[in-house]
Design an enzyme around this catalytic site. Structure first.
Site, short mmCIF file in Angstrom:
data_model
loop_
_atom_site.label_atom_id
_atom_site.label_comp_id
_atom_site.label_asym_id
_atom_site.label_seq_id
_atom_site.Cartn_x
_atom_site.Cartn_y
_atom_site.Cartn_z
N ARG A 1 -6.92 -0.13 -7.32
CA ARG A 1 -7.30 0.98 -6.43
C ARG A 1 -7.40 2.26 -7.28
O ARG A 1 -6.55 2.49 -8.13
CB ARG A 1 -6.27 1.16 -5.30
CG ARG A 1 -6.15 -0.08 -4.41
CD ARG A 1 -5.34 0.20 -3.16
NE ARG A 1 -6.08 1.02 -2.20
CZ ARG A 1 -5.53 1.57 -1.11
NH1 ARG A 1 -4.24 1.40 -0.87
NH2 ARG A 1 -6.25 2.29 -0.27
N ASN B 1 -5.78 12.60 0.33
CA ASN B 1 -4.92 11.76 1.18
C ASN B 1 -5.83 10.98 2.12
O ASN B 1 -7.06 11.16 2.11
CB ASN B 1 -3.91 12.63 1.95
CG ASN B 1 -2.85 11.79 2.65
OD1 ASN B 1 -2.26 10.90 2.03
ND2 ASN B 1 -2.61 12.00 3.93
N LYS B 2 -5.23 10.12 2.92
CA LYS B 2 -5.99 9.22 3.80
C LYS B 2 -7.08 9.95 4.57
O LYS B 2 -6.88 11.05 5.07
CB LYS B 2 -5.00 8.55 4.76
CG LYS B 2 -5.59 7.61 5.76
CD LYS B 2 -6.44 6.52 5.14
CE LYS B 2 -5.69 5.68 4.13
NZ LYS B 2 -6.62 4.91 3.24
N ARG C 1 0.84 -1.20 0.00
CA ARG C 1 0.00 0.00 0.00
C ARG C 1 0.88 1.26 0.00
O ARG C 1 2.10 1.15 0.05
CB ARG C 1 -0.94 -0.01 1.22
CG ARG C 1 -0.17 -0.30 2.51
CD ARG C 1 -0.74 0.33 3.70
NE ARG C 1 -0.66 1.77 3.63
CZ ARG C 1 0.47 2.48 3.84
NH1 ARG C 1 1.62 1.89 4.10
NH2 ARG C 1 0.44 3.80 3.76
N GLY C 2 0.21 2.44 -0.01
CA GLY C 2 0.96 3.70 -0.09
C GLY C 2 1.10 4.08 -1.56
O GLY C 2 1.48 3.24 -2.38
N ALA C 3 0.81 5.35 -1.87
CA ALA C 3 0.69 5.76 -3.28
C ALA C 3 1.91 5.40 -4.14
O ALA C 3 1.78 4.70 -5.15
CB ALA C 3 0.38 7.24 -3.34
N ASP D 1 -2.09 11.17 -2.00
CA ASP D 1 -2.38 10.13 -3.00
C ASP D 1 -2.61 10.73 -4.39
O ASP D 1 -2.37 10.07 -5.40
CB ASP D 1 -3.58 9.29 -2.58
CG ASP D 1 -3.14 8.32 -1.50
OD1 ASP D 1 -3.02 8.74 -0.34
OD2 ASP D 1 -2.87 7.14 -1.83
N GLN E 1 -3.08 2.34 9.78
CA GLN E 1 -1.74 2.50 9.20
C GLN E 1 -0.82 3.28 10.14
O GLN E 1 0.39 3.11 10.12
CB GLN E 1 -1.81 3.24 7.85
CG GLN E 1 -2.41 2.45 6.71
CD GLN E 1 -3.92 2.66 6.58
OE1 GLN E 1 -4.60 2.95 7.56
NE2 GLN E 1 -4.44 2.50 5.38
O1 MRU Z 1 -4.85 3.30 1.88
P1 MRU Z 1 -3.37 3.53 1.94
O2 MRU Z 1 -2.74 2.97 3.18
O3 MRU Z 1 -2.66 3.08 0.68
O4 MRU Z 1 -3.25 5.11 2.02
C1 MRU Z 1 -1.98 5.69 2.04
C2 MRU Z 1 -1.99 7.15 2.28
O5 MRU Z 1 -3.01 7.78 2.34
C3 MRU Z 1 -0.65 7.82 2.34
O6 MRU Z 1 -0.70 8.95 3.16
C4 MRU Z 1 -0.28 8.26 0.93
O7 MRU Z 1 -0.39 7.19 0.03
C5 MRU Z 1 1.09 8.81 0.87
S1 MRU Z 1 2.31 7.54 0.88
C6 MRU Z 1 3.81 8.25 0.73
#
Ligand code: MRU
Length: 336
Positions: free
Chosen positions: A86, A242-243, A49-51, A232, A191
Site C-alpha cells: 500500500r 487520511n481516509k 489495515r490502519g496506518a 496516514d 471501516q
Molecule cells: O484504508 P485503511 O482502512 O487502512 O485507512 C485507514 C485510515 O484512513 C485511518 O484513519 C488511518 O490509517 C489512521 S489509523 C490510526
C-alpha cells in the site's frame, strides 16, 4: 469475546496471528501465518489495515522472512514485497526501513531472526505507548462535555495499542468530556460502520452511525462540537492524508466554525515531503463501489473514481495531536 480480549495482531510461537478485519463485525476469524507473503496479502486485502498497524505487521513479516535462513536476498525480496502493498501510509515505510537498518547493522554471528523479531516487538510496544500518551494529550482539547464526529477506524484495529483518534475519544468519554459519538460509515469499505461501531460497542460508548453524506446535515442541526480523525501521512507543512471523506469534514468544520483535529503518532509525519500534493494516494479497484462485503449490486462495467485517501490542507486543521504534544497551525514539526 469481551472488551479486553479482542486484538488485531499478536506474535506468538513464531507466528503472526491476525484478525481478518474484512469479515467484521459479523465474523471474528483469526488467521495464523509464518509466511511474509501471507502478511503482504493480508495488508493488500485490508485484512490488516490502519496506518500504524500495517507498519507493525510488515515488521513482523520481515522477521518471518528470515526465520529459516538469514540470506540477505530473501530478506530484500520480502522487504520489496511488503513495501509494495500500500503506498499512502508512511508508517509502513518507516517500519520497513527501521527493520532494514537493524538487519544491515546486525552482527552476522548473532541469530538474525531474533534480532529482527526483537526490533519488530520494540516497534509494536513503542506504538502501544504512543497510543497511551496520545490519549492523555488529547484530553486538553475538550472544554465541555462534547459530541464528536469521527471517520474511518482509528482504534485497536488500526494501531499497536488503544488507537489514535479513537483513544482520544475513549479517554475523553472516561473523563466525562464526551457524551456521544457520531461515526461515519466510511464508504466504500465501511471501516466506520463495521469496525469503529464494534470498538465503540465494546467500550460501551453511546454512538450512532451515519452515511458519509449525512455529515453536513449533522452540522446544520448544530448537533456536533468537534471532529477528530486519524492520519496516514502528514507532510512537513501539516497537510494530512487520511481516509477519503476526511477533507469534506474539514471543510464542513471550517464553514460551521467547529474545530477539526488530526490525531497520529509522530511516525505518521513525513518531514521529507514539503506539502500534501506530494503524498502518493492509493486508488482502489472500482468494483469496490459496486459491492458490499463481496455482494454485487451493480453488474455493469461503469467508470469509477476511487481514491482511498484525500489530503486536508493544514490551514483547515486546528491541531495535530501526537504523543509528544499538540501542534498548531502553522505547523513546524522539526523546530518544535
Ligand atoms: O484504508 P485503511 O482502512 O487502512 O485507512 C485507514 C485510515 O484512513 C485511518 O484513519 C488511518 O490509517 C489512521 S489509523 C490510526
Amino acid at each position: 469475546m469481551n472488551s479486553k480480549e479482542y486484538f488485531s495482531i499478536k506474535f506468538e510461537n513464531d507466528e503472526l496471528i491476525f484478525l481478518d478485519q474484512t469479515k467484521l463485525p459479523n465474523e471474528e476469524i483469526y488467521f495464523k501465518t509464518k509466511s511474509y507473503k501471507r502478511v503482504a496479502k493480508a495488508i493488500e486485502k485490508l485484512e490488516i489495515r490502519g496506518a500504524p498497524l500495517i507498519g507493525i505487521a510488515a515488521a513482523y513479516g520481515l522477521a518471518l522472512s528470515i526465520k529459516k535462513s538469514s540470506d540477505q536476498n530473501i530478506f530484500l525480496k520480502a522487504y520489496e514485497r511488503l513495501k509494495n502493498t500500500r503506498p499512502t501510509a508512511v508508517n509502513l515505510f518507516y517500519a520497513l526501513n527501521t527493520i532494514k537498518l537493524s538487519f544491515e547493522n546486525a552482527n552476522a554471528k548473532n541469530d538474525l531472526y531474533k534480532v529482527i523479531l526483537n526490533k519488530a516487538i520494540e516497534l509494536h510496544n513503542n506504538d502501544k505507548n504512543k497510543c497511551d500518551l496520545i490519549g492523555k494529550n488529547g484530553l486538553s482539547i475538550f472544554h465541555k462535555k462534547s459530541t464528536v464526529l469521527t471517520h474511518c477506524n482509528t482504534g485497536k484495529f488500526a494501531t499497536g495499542g488503544d488507537g489514535t483518534a479513537f483513544n482520544v475519544i475513549k479517554q475523553a468519554y472516561k473523563n466525562n468530556l464526551v457524551d456521544f459519538v457520531y461515526a461515519d460509515e466510511t464508504r466504500p469499505l465501511l471501516q466506520g460502520s463495521r469496525l469503529t461501531s464494534y470498538e465503540l460497542e465494546k467500550e460501551k460508548i453511546p454512538f450512532a452511525i451515519l452515511t458519509d453524506s449525512s455529515a453536513a446535515s449533522l452540522f446544520s442541526s448544530d448537533n456536533i462540537d468537534l471532529v477528530i480523525v486519524g492520519a496516514d501521512r502528514i507532510a512537513a507543512n501539516g497537510d494530512t492524508a487520511n481516509k477519503i471523506g476526511t477533507y469534506n469534514l474539514a471543510v464542513l468544520c471550517h464553514y460551521h466554525k467547529k474545530p477539526f483535529y488530526i490525531v497520529a503518532p509522530s511516525t505518521t509525519i513525513d518531514s521529507k515531503l514539503s506539502s500534501g500534493d506530494k503524498i502518493e494516494i492509493e486508488y482502489r479497484n472500482g468494483k469496490e463501489l459496486f459491492e458490499i462485503n463481496g455482494r454485487k449490486f451493480i453488474n455493469k462495467n461503469l467508470k469509477t473514481y476511487t481514491p482511498a485517501f484525500d489530503v486536508t490542507p493544514s490551514k483547515l486543521i486546528k491541531g495535530i495531536i501526537t504523543e509528544k504534544k499538540i501542534y498548531e497551525y502553522p505547523y513546524n514539526f522539526i523546530n518544535e
